[in-house]
Design a protein around this motif. Structure first.
Motif, PDB file in Angstrom:
ATOM      1  N   MET A   1      -2.752 -54.427 -49.893  1.00 57.97           N
ATOM      2  CA  MET A   1      -2.569 -53.335 -48.945  1.00 57.97           C
ATOM      3  C   MET A   1      -3.678 -53.375 -47.900  1.00 57.97           C
ATOM      4  O   MET A   1      -4.746 -53.947 -48.122  1.00 57.97           O
ATOM      5  N   MET A   2      -3.438 -52.737 -46.739  1.00 58.07           N
ATOM      6  CA  MET A   2      -4.482 -52.642 -45.722  1.00 58.07           C
ATOM      7  C   MET A   2      -5.628 -51.754 -46.245  1.00 58.07           C
ATOM      8  O   MET A   2      -5.396 -50.777 -46.951  1.00 58.07           O
ATOM      9  N   ASN A   3      -6.847 -52.093 -45.865  1.00 59.24           N
ATOM     10  CA  ASN A   3      -8.018 -51.438 -46.429  1.00 59.24           C
ATOM     11  C   ASN A   3      -8.410 -50.207 -45.611  1.00 59.24           C
ATOM     12  O   ASN A   3      -9.520 -50.106 -45.086  1.00 59.24           O
ATOM     13  N   ASN A   4      -7.475 -49.257 -45.479  1.00 57.70           N
ATOM     14  CA  ASN A   4      -7.756 -47.963 -44.850  1.00 57.70           C
ATOM     15  C   ASN A   4      -8.483 -48.119 -43.519  1.00 57.70           C
ATOM     16  O   ASN A   4      -9.574 -47.579 -43.313  1.00 57.70           O
ATOM     17  N   ILE A   5      -7.863 -48.845 -42.611  1.00 63.05           N
ATOM     18  CA  ILE A   5      -8.504 -49.139 -41.329  1.00 63.05           C
ATOM     19  C   ILE A   5      -8.447 -47.901 -40.446  1.00 63.05           C
ATOM     20  O   ILE A   5      -7.373 -47.355 -40.186  1.00 63.05           O
ATOM     21  N   GLU A   6      -9.609 -47.466 -39.963  1.00 64.71           N
ATOM     22  CA  GLU A   6      -9.675 -46.262 -39.145  1.00 64.71           C
ATOM     23  C   GLU A   6      -9.241 -46.559 -37.722  1.00 64.71           C
ATOM     24  O   GLU A   6      -9.751 -47.479 -37.091  1.00 64.71           O
ATOM     25  N   ILE A   7      -8.299 -45.784 -37.232  1.00 62.99           N
ATOM     26  CA  ILE A   7      -7.788 -45.945 -35.868  1.00 62.99           C
ATOM     27  C   ILE A   7      -8.524 -45.009 -34.928  1.00 62.99           C
ATOM     28  O   ILE A   7      -8.968 -45.391 -33.851  1.00 62.99           O
ATOM     29  N   THR A   8      -8.640 -43.770 -35.344  1.00 60.81           N
ATOM     30  CA  THR A   8      -9.469 -42.778 -34.671  1.00 60.81           C
ATOM     31  C   THR A   8      -9.896 -41.800 -35.748  1.00 60.81           C
ATOM     32  O   THR A   8      -9.507 -41.954 -36.915  1.00 60.81           O
ATOM     33  N   LYS A   9     -10.697 -40.819 -35.416  1.00 59.45           N
ATOM     34  CA  LYS A   9     -11.257 -39.956 -36.436  1.00 59.45           C
ATOM     35  C   LYS A   9     -10.172 -39.337 -37.323  1.00 59.45           C
ATOM     36  O   LYS A   9      -9.231 -38.716 -36.837  1.00 59.45           O
TER      37      LYS A   9
END
Length: 410
Positions: A1-9
């Motif tokens: 799975m994707m490792n909780n990549i932050e896009i914006t706050k």
């Protein structure tokens, strides 16, 4: 799975990368794809779309590692196909308190798919907003992009559009953001549009008009790259590629015979839909037409639609004589469909359909349309009881659009 990549706050991508050769709509995605799901970790935690049904259990396990799923308040489903809503059944077994946010038709489909009739739904109205505690979501219905129940979600404060399949690319990647891509993704973006969205371009135009006044900084689609650099460029590509120009090589012929004008109205509705798709269309009342001229138009047409009212269980006027001559032609590579209005039983439409079925053209019937478009709302042959009212007028136009889609694809 994707490792909780932050896009914006407080907004994260929590989806799945599939770097295999993926079967998709009778194609093979040589570059793989991603199933992007987005977690908005606000006061009322909200998930936007899930992942492919194949990865449902893995997806739910991953979410459990990063949050208490009983605190999940909303699950937004923009589009119910199994590559986006596929994990919903497994998720809702754990997210006991979550409300599903979707369209009216989306609710119907999700209940049918996952037996969720005892769960809470919030059915959106076009343009309405929802406060999720620190962020505001706004919803817009975008039907037939690429299925009937589809909607898009806009995060007002973050200026992020979550459009599910729209603005996607089929590329398995670990960079996620388009500005980090190792190569220019523009061509892949255009290929995706052509394969998935272009046949529905009138609805692309409707979608563009709905989002035109939104301030969009980032586009978070459900396949491929998050478009955080120059999002407007990709909206402009859809805008430009969806503009309808009159086709130079596709023509349609709509022939009819009518008693009271009802079948004529169906013919005009079909024409309206076809022209909206850029198909040059001739509508001919056989009562006022020369047979040789009709046959010449039939030879040039890519699609031939023939309609008649029903009288005493049969076609009216000389339409049967015209049909008999048309089906003698070599109609290979052409498409055909029957239509008509009726009062009681509508045999004329079925008789025309039988003639076309036994000719050398490809018959457009309900079975063909489902296999070609994936939608079952177009019923062919097209039969309208008495006068086409507002709803049935729209069906006639939509049928013309759907036939136009077939012509463009072929």
């Amino acid at each position: 799975m994707m490792n909780n990549i932050e896009i914006t706050k407080n907004t994260y991508c929590v989806g799945k990368i599939d770097d295999t050769k993926v079967p998709f709509h009778r194609l093979i995605l040589e570059k793989g794809t991603t199933y992007n799901s987005y977690l908005l970790n606000t006061e009322k935690p909200t998930l936007i779309d899930t992942v492919d049904i194949s990865y449902g259990m893995e997806f739910v396990k991953h979410l459990q590692e990063i949050m208490d799923l009983e605190k999940l308040q909303y699950v937004v489903i923009n589009h119910v196909e199994p590559d986006h809503a596929g994990a919903l059944g497994a998720l809702m077994n754990k997210a006991k308190n979550a409300t599903i946010v979707t369209t009216e038709l989306g609710k119907k489909f999700l209940i049918g798919m996952f037996k969720l009739q005892n769960r809470n739904f919030h059915v959106i109205k076009d343009g309405e907003t929802l406060d999720i505690g620190g962020k505001t979501l706004q919803f817009f219905e975008t039907p037939f992009l690429h299925t009937e129940e589809t909607m898009v979600t806009y995060s007002v404060e973050d200026k992020i559009l979550f459009p599910c399949d729209i603005f996607s690319t089929h590329i398995a990647n670990y960079e996620l953001f388009n500005d980090l891509a190792k190569e220019d993704i523009t061509e892949d973006f255009k290929v995706y549009y052509k394969l998935i969205m272009h046949p529905h371009r009138p609805y692309v135009r409707d979608m563009i008009n709905k989002i035109r006044n939104l301030d969009i900084n980032i586009i978070c689609p459900s396949h491929g790259y998050v478009l955080r650099e120059n999002a407007k460029k990709y909206i402009d590509i859809y805008d430009e590629m969806s503009k309808v120009e009159l086709s130079t090589d596709k023509k349609a012929l709509v022939l009819f015979s009518s008693m009271t004008g009802n079948t004529s109205k169906i013919a005009q509705g079909l024409k309206e839909g076809l022209v909206e798709m850029g198909i040059e269309t001739n509508v001919v009342n056989i009562k006022n037409a020369d047979l040789n001229s009709i046959l010449e138009m039939a030879k040039e047409a890519s699609a031939i639609m023939i309609g008649s009212s029903t009288k005493y269980g049969d076609m009216i006027g000389s339409i049967e004589d015209v049909v008999k001559e048309i089906v003698k032609l070599d109609l290979s590579g052409k498409f055909g469909a029957a239509f008509g209005s009726y009062g009681w039983s509508g045999e004329a439409v079925e008789i025309i359909n039988d003639y076309l079925k036994n000719s050398s053209l490809t018959l457009l019937d309900t079975s063909y349309m489902i296999k070609a478009t994936g939608d079952d709302h177009i019923k062919l042959p097209l039969r309208v009881n008495f006068t086409p009212e507002e709803q049935t007028k729209e069906i006639c136009i939509e049928t013309g659009i759907a036939i136009g889609e077939i012509l463009i694809k072929n």
